[in-house]
Design an enzyme around this catalytic site. Structure first.
Site, mmCIF file in Angstrom:
data_model
loop_
_atom_site.group_PDB
_atom_site.id
_atom_site.type_symbol
_atom_site.label_atom_id
_atom_site.label_comp_id
_atom_site.label_asym_id
_atom_site.label_seq_id
_atom_site.Cartn_x
_atom_site.Cartn_y
_atom_site.Cartn_z
ATOM 1 N N PHE A 1 -26.831 14.537 -4.684
ATOM 2 C CA PHE A 1 -27.509 15.687 -5.286
ATOM 3 C C PHE A 1 -26.497 16.673 -5.866
ATOM 4 O O PHE A 1 -25.591 17.110 -5.166
ATOM 5 C CB PHE A 1 -28.349 16.358 -4.195
ATOM 6 C CG PHE A 1 -29.179 17.523 -4.654
ATOM 7 C CD1 PHE A 1 -30.315 17.328 -5.420
ATOM 8 C CD2 PHE A 1 -28.838 18.820 -4.294
ATOM 9 C CE1 PHE A 1 -31.100 18.407 -5.830
ATOM 10 C CE2 PHE A 1 -29.612 19.896 -4.684
ATOM 11 C CZ PHE A 1 -30.744 19.693 -5.461
ATOM 12 N N SER B 1 -24.969 10.594 0.540
ATOM 13 C CA SER B 1 -25.798 11.781 0.681
ATOM 14 C C SER B 1 -27.224 11.525 0.177
ATOM 15 O O SER B 1 -27.901 10.636 0.675
ATOM 16 C CB SER B 1 -25.135 12.964 -0.039
ATOM 17 O OG SER B 1 -25.727 14.182 0.331
ATOM 18 N N MET B 2 -27.695 12.279 -0.845
ATOM 19 C CA MET B 2 -29.003 11.967 -1.408
ATOM 20 C C MET B 2 -29.037 10.548 -1.949
ATOM 21 O O MET B 2 -30.078 9.884 -1.920
ATOM 22 C CB MET B 2 -29.369 12.938 -2.528
ATOM 23 C CG MET B 2 -30.728 12.627 -3.172
ATOM 24 S SD MET B 2 -31.128 13.642 -4.602
ATOM 25 C CE MET B 2 -30.117 12.862 -5.878
ATOM 26 N N ASP C 1 -18.958 17.233 8.834
ATOM 27 C CA ASP C 1 -19.652 17.247 7.543
ATOM 28 C C ASP C 1 -20.308 18.603 7.403
ATOM 29 O O ASP C 1 -21.148 18.983 8.222
ATOM 30 C CB ASP C 1 -20.698 16.116 7.514
ATOM 31 C CG ASP C 1 -21.390 15.962 6.174
ATOM 32 O OD1 ASP C 1 -21.557 16.973 5.464
ATOM 33 O OD2 ASP C 1 -21.776 14.831 5.839
ATOM 34 N N HIS D 1 -17.860 15.659 3.947
ATOM 35 C CA HIS D 1 -19.076 15.062 3.386
ATOM 36 C C HIS D 1 -18.807 14.017 2.307
ATOM 37 O O HIS D 1 -19.349 12.911 2.347
ATOM 38 C CB HIS D 1 -19.977 16.165 2.829
ATOM 39 C CG HIS D 1 -21.275 15.647 2.305
ATOM 40 N ND1 HIS D 1 -22.206 15.006 3.111
ATOM 41 C CD2 HIS D 1 -21.807 15.651 1.053
ATOM 42 C CE1 HIS D 1 -23.247 14.657 2.382
ATOM 43 N NE2 HIS D 1 -23.037 15.029 1.136
#
Length: 259
Positions: free
Chosen positions: A25, A93-94, A194, A224
């Protein structure tokens, strides 16, 4: 709107085993490009698309939502399926949530899933206010470049567009409900430190998927965006081993040319 230099999508025609990589994202393919290059160098067919609204200006992203982002990776998966005998999905992530939804919805068309610090929920005090606040404030502080490695940077927006953030919240709730439909082998790599996605998200994914072949690996030296961090090489090596175990002939008939 012109795509930012370095944020371009990447494709490589390799062998009969394909990998679809999904970025995060407000990020771009840049965050996964070293991973894509490593997979391509091993003869795999690789697709790393640029998600709609990303890689230009954050204002453009506020005109898009999860159906646009998911449609892009769904289209790429179908294209890989026509070209390859086995296809793996992976994401950061996303992008991890996108990969998990592809696995949930496409079943046997997905041979395995690799996720790095997968997002499962929009966190923070403002998350519940998103339905209202997005109409009052267009953006908030960005989340890009959570990286421990000195001088390493992620090509992502310096603002989080709130209409898009609300759409992400809706999407992650939907994906959470679909996780029991994920039955494929799963490799989950996560960073204990993270600052974007908390450990609870990965724990939730592991608890809800129906996969029986599951491997969890801790990325102790990374934040992250681990694909650009100290543990990047471990991600690349472990994902290649995972793919090689499930598709023993991966890359054998491909080229080693990156382009």
């Amino acid at each position: 709107m012109a795509v930012l230099p370095g944020a371009e999508p990447f494709r490589h025609e390799g062998g009969e085993v394909g990998v679809l990589l999904c970025h995060g994202f407000t990020g771009s393919p840049q965050s996964l490009r070293p991973w894509a290059d490593r997979l391509a160098a091993q003869g795999l067919t690789v697709s790393l698309p640029l998600l709609p609204g990303h890689g230009t200006r954050w204002e453009d992203m506020n005109l898009t939502g999860w159906p646009d982002w998911y449609a892009e990776v769904d289209r790429e998966l179908r294209a890989l399926g026509e070209r390859c005998s086995r296809v793996f999905v992976a994401g950061l992530s996303m992008g991890g949530a996108l990969a998990l939804r592809l696995a949930a919805r496409h079943g046997d068309a997905v041979a395995g899933v690799v996720v790095v610090n997968p997002a499962n929920k929009v966190h923070g005090a403002a998350a519940h206010a998103l339905p209202v606040i997005r109409h009052l404030v267009p953006s908030t502080k960005g989340i890009a470049s959570d990286i421990a490695l000195p001088d390493a940077t992620e090509l992502g927006y310096d603002r989080v567009p709130l209409h898009a953030a609300y759409s992400l919240r809706v999407f992650l709730r939907m994906v959470d409900g679909e996780l029991p439909q994920v039955t494929q082998p799963l490799l989950l790599l996560r960073s204990p430190q993270d600052h974007v996605v908390p450990p609870a998200d990965a724990a939730r994914v592991l608890a809800r998927v129906s996969s029986t072949d599951v491997t969890e690996i801790l990325l102790e030296q990374s934040y992250h965006v681990a694909t650009l961090d100290h543990d990047a090489d471990r991600i690349f090596t472990e994902s290649l081993a995972f793919i090689g175990r499930l598709a023993p002939h991966a890359g054998k008939e491909g080229t080693a040319t990156v382009g």
